[in-house]
Design an enzyme around this catalytic site. Structure first.
Site, PDB file in Angstrom:
ATOM      1  N   ASP A 179      -8.596   3.565   1.043  1.00  0.00           N
ATOM      2  CA  ASP A 179      -7.609   4.027   2.018  1.00  0.00           C
ATOM      3  C   ASP A 179      -8.359   4.582   3.224  1.00  0.00           C
ATOM      4  OD1 ASP A 179      -5.576   5.109   3.512  1.00  0.00           O
ATOM      5  OD2 ASP A 179      -4.717   6.291   1.876  1.00  0.00           O
ATOM      6  N   ASN A 205       2.533   1.404   4.271  1.00  0.00           N
ATOM      7  CA  ASN A 205       2.729   0.133   4.963  1.00  0.00           C
ATOM      8  C   ASN A 205       2.362   0.214   6.447  1.00  0.00           C
ATOM      9  OD1 ASN A 205       5.453  -2.111   5.762  1.00  0.00           O
ATOM     10  ND2 ASN A 205       3.458  -2.694   4.991  1.00  0.00           N
ATOM     11  N   CYS A 251       0.871  -1.179   0.000  1.00  0.00           N
ATOM     12  CA  CYS A 251       0.000   0.000   0.000  1.00  0.00           C
ATOM     13  C   CYS A 251       0.908   1.229   0.000  1.00  0.00           C
ATOM     14  CB  CYS A 251      -0.992  -0.023   1.175  1.00  0.00           C
ATOM     15  SG  CYS A 251      -0.268   0.193   2.810  1.00  0.00           S
ATOM     16  N   CYS A 276      -1.412   0.749   7.174  1.00  0.00           N
ATOM     17  CA  CYS A 276      -2.865   0.482   7.262  1.00  0.00           C
ATOM     18  C   CYS A 276      -3.257  -0.768   6.492  1.00  0.00           C
ATOM     19  CB  CYS A 276      -3.676   1.663   6.743  1.00  0.00           C
ATOM     20  SG  CYS A 276      -3.581   3.152   7.749  1.00  0.00           S
ATOM     21  N   ARG A 277      -3.340  -0.648   5.179  1.00  0.00           N
ATOM     22  CA  ARG A 277      -3.904  -1.719   4.355  1.00  0.00           C
ATOM     23  C   ARG A 277      -2.979  -2.913   4.186  1.00  0.00           C
ATOM     24  NH1 ARG A 277      -5.482   2.131  -0.538  1.00  0.00           N
ATOM     25  NH2 ARG A 277      -3.673   3.219   0.303  1.00  0.00           N
ATOM     26  N   SER A 278      -1.732  -2.692   3.818  1.00  0.00           N
ATOM     27  CA  SER A 278      -0.857  -3.842   3.549  1.00  0.00           C
ATOM     28  C   SER A 278      -0.545  -4.670   4.792  1.00  0.00           C
ATOM     29  CB  SER A 278       0.411  -3.423   2.805  1.00  0.00           C
ATOM     30  OG  SER A 278       1.146  -2.443   3.495  1.00  0.00           O
TER      31      SER A 278
END
Length: 184
Positions: free
Chosen positions: A147, A30, A27, A32-34
């Site tokens: 996001d 690195n 993401c 939140c999402r990943s």
């Protein structure tokens, strides 16, 4: 290639000493999402009994948060979702020279997909970069994992659900590749 259908997956490993399949989720920062995708996929891999055959990690396209832990809201959504969200995660930037070492680099949105593919030295490396939601059995009109950084906790919960659905499809396809790859 459209972003709604993933390229057929393949096994790119030539070194028998390394794990059978390496996946890196990417993401922006690195945090939140990943990291959420990494934790979800690790659980799915473990539940499938494939921890010796599939290695999962994560990174960001930018170094803004390098060294930081995962966002507390991401960790909270994971905990609420029944995952063990460890505090050992440290954000790092994806390095282009990692492409040959990963069988699959999973972008969390189309911007990441574009950035990561720009680093590919050939079609083989380019095809290794895929969009996560392209593996979702029932993808939404927007193929991006949203996001959640500037939003509320509900956004983090929705991101977790998007990632879970897509990771299940991803694992199914990777499992099929592993089943057709000769063991050494």
């Amino acid at each position: 290639m459209t972003t709604s259908a993933p390229q057929p997956l393949a096994h790119h490993r030539s070194d028998a000493r390394r794990p059978a399949y390496r996946i890196c989720f990417v993401c922006t920062g690195n945090i939140c999402r990943s990291p959420v995708a990494e934790i979800v996929m690790r659980r799915l891999v473990a539940d499938a009994g494939l921890t010796e055959q599939i290695v999962v990690d994560s990174a960001g396209t930018d170094a803004w948060h390098s060294g930081d832990g995962a966002d507390r809201r991401s960790l909270a959504s994971l905990t609420e979702g029944g995952y063990t969200a460890g505090s050992t995660h440290r954000a790092r930037r994806f390095e282009p020279d990692w492409l040959p070492d990963r069988d699959l680099v999973i972008a969390l949105d189309k911007g990441h997909l574009r950035d990561l593919r720009a680093h590919a030295r050939d079609r083989n490396e380019r095809d290794r970069v895929q969009l996560l939601r392209s593996f979702d059995a029932a993808p939404a009109a927007d193929a991006d994992v949203a996001d959640p950084y500037y939003g509320d906790t509900e956004g983090f919960t929705e991101v977790l659900h998007q990632i879970e659905r897509a990771c299940r499809g991803l694992l199914q396809q990777v499992t099929e590749v592993l089943a057709t790859t000769p063991t050494r």
